[in-house]
Design an enzyme around this catalytic site. Structure first.
Site, PDB file in Angstrom:
ATOM      1  N   SER A  29       0.825  -1.219   0.000  1.00 36.92           N
ATOM      2  CA  SER A  29       0.000   0.000   0.000  1.00 36.92           C
ATOM      3  C   SER A  29       0.858   1.267   0.000  1.00 36.92           C
ATOM      4  O   SER A  29       0.502   2.260  -0.645  1.00 36.92           O
ATOM      5  CB  SER A  29      -0.951  -0.017   1.196  1.00 36.92           C
ATOM      6  N   THR A  30       1.988   1.259   0.709  1.00 34.25           N
ATOM      7  CA  THR A  30       2.836   2.462   0.755  1.00 34.25           C
ATOM      8  C   THR A  30       3.538   2.651  -0.593  1.00 34.25           C
ATOM      9  O   THR A  30       3.607   3.763  -1.131  1.00 34.25           O
ATOM     10  CB  THR A  30       3.866   2.356   1.903  1.00 34.25           C
ATOM     11  N   ASP A  84      10.501   1.255  -1.770  1.00 34.89           N
ATOM     12  CA  ASP A  84       9.635   0.143  -1.366  1.00 34.89           C
ATOM     13  C   ASP A  84       9.198   0.348   0.086  1.00 34.89           C
ATOM     14  O   ASP A  84       9.830   1.095   0.840  1.00 34.89           O
ATOM     15  CB  ASP A  84      10.422  -1.177  -1.504  1.00 34.89           C
ATOM     16  N   LYS A  97      10.378  -7.760   5.402  1.00 34.02           N
ATOM     17  CA  LYS A  97       9.524  -7.488   4.252  1.00 34.02           C
ATOM     18  C   LYS A  97       8.851  -8.784   3.814  1.00 34.02           C
ATOM     19  O   LYS A  97       9.210  -9.846   4.267  1.00 34.02           O
ATOM     20  CB  LYS A  97      10.347  -6.915   3.087  1.00 34.02           C
ATOM     21  N   GLY A  98       7.862  -8.622   2.931  1.00 33.29           N
ATOM     22  CA  GLY A  98       7.208  -9.802   2.394  1.00 33.29           C
ATOM     23  C   GLY A  98       5.774  -9.964   2.843  1.00 33.29           C
ATOM     24  O   GLY A  98       5.132 -10.961   2.513  1.00 33.29           O
ATOM     25  N   GLY A  99       5.269  -8.959   3.570  1.00 27.44           N
ATOM     26  CA  GLY A  99       3.862  -9.008   3.976  1.00 27.44           C
ATOM     27  C   GLY A  99       2.940  -9.157   2.769  1.00 27.44           C
ATOM     28  O   GLY A  99       1.890  -9.788   2.848  1.00 27.44           O
ATOM     29  N   GLU A 106      11.466  -8.393  -4.573  1.00 30.73           N
ATOM     30  CA  GLU A 106      11.868  -7.179  -3.836  1.00 30.73           C
ATOM     31  C   GLU A 106      13.337  -7.243  -3.450  1.00 30.73           C
ATOM     32  O   GLU A 106      14.061  -6.254  -3.561  1.00 30.73           O
ATOM     33  CB  GLU A 106      10.995  -7.012  -2.582  1.00 30.73           C
TER      34      GLU A 106
END
Ligand code: 5RP
Length: 226
Positions: A29-30, A84, A97-99, A106
């Site tokens: 989302s970000t 990111d 990371k990786g949600g 990434e």
């Protein structure tokens, strides 16, 4: 509130982008806010001939929708800046990371980038990584033995499911196993342990990748650098 924090962090990342750069686009989302701001900057000609590489099918689709030129990773020779999001960051700018399940692309794109800028809301700042479940991408073929091994190692693994209860499948056709670790006291040691398990493609620990974190908080952007 959180959305406003994400938005100001994403907007602040634009200052790192110059015309003619190759820009890596994150996922989530970000990152989506950043993609929209970048699209608008190219559209209103504040930036020219920016080329993008994206970390997921979703980011590729959004970037194209807002008019960005998305090119395959294999057709470019450098990435100037990648922007990111992250699920957690600590004071060393190490990340989980990786949600969104895009951790493999990434990490590849972050590793190829001259600068890796992370944009977050204030909830992502933690003293110790691990409250967010650590995602691990695993070949579908090997999911049960890897899950069992991770359980024996005490990592509290669970197979990620979609909201409809079906097994989540990544853009690469693999599964994600989330590790409920609570606190990761020794991230380098954990990284080594995970990298030594055949069947694991990669994990969401991003150690030493981020050069800058831009965090939105109380209407301002707080900048952390290494
Ligand atoms: C996707 C990611 C995302 O960057 C991370 O999950 C943060 O997402 P959001 O900006 O939606 O909070 O690593 O794989």
């Amino acid at each position: 509130m959180i959305e406003a924090e994400k938005q100001i962090a994403a907007k602040a990342a634009l200052q790192y982008i110059k015309s003619n750069m190759v820009v890596g686009l994150g996922t989530g989302s970000t990152a989506n806010y950043f993609i929209r701001y970048l699209g608008a900057a190219v559209k209103n000609e504040a930036l020219h001939t920016v080329k993008c590489v994206a970390t997921s099918k979703a980011s590729t689709a959004l970037a194209r929708e807002v008019g960005l030129d998305v090119t395959p990773l294999n057709s470019i020779s450098k990435i100037d800046v990648t922007v990111d999001g992250a699920d957690e960051f600590d004071s060393d700018l190490n990340l989980i990371k990786g949600g969104g399940g895009a951790l493999v692309q990434e990490k590849i794109i972050a590793s190829l980038s001259s600068q890796f800028i992370v944009i977050t809301d204030a909830k992502k700042q933690v003293p110790t990584l691990g409250a967010f479940k650590l995602p691990v991408e695993v070949f579908k073929f090997a999911r049960m033995p890897v899950l069992n091994k991770l359980a024996v190692m005490g990592f509290n693994p669970s197979l990620r499911k979609d909201t409809d209860g079906t097994v989540f499948i990544s853009d690469n056709g693999n599964v994600i196993i989330d590790l409920d670790l609570k606190k990761i006291e020794r991230p380098e040691r954990l990284q080594e342990q995970l990298q030594n398990i055949p069947g694991i493609l990669d994990h969401g620990l991003f150690l030493g990748f981020a050069s800058v974190v831009l965090m939105g908080k109380n209407g301002k952007v707080v900048e952390f650098t290494t």
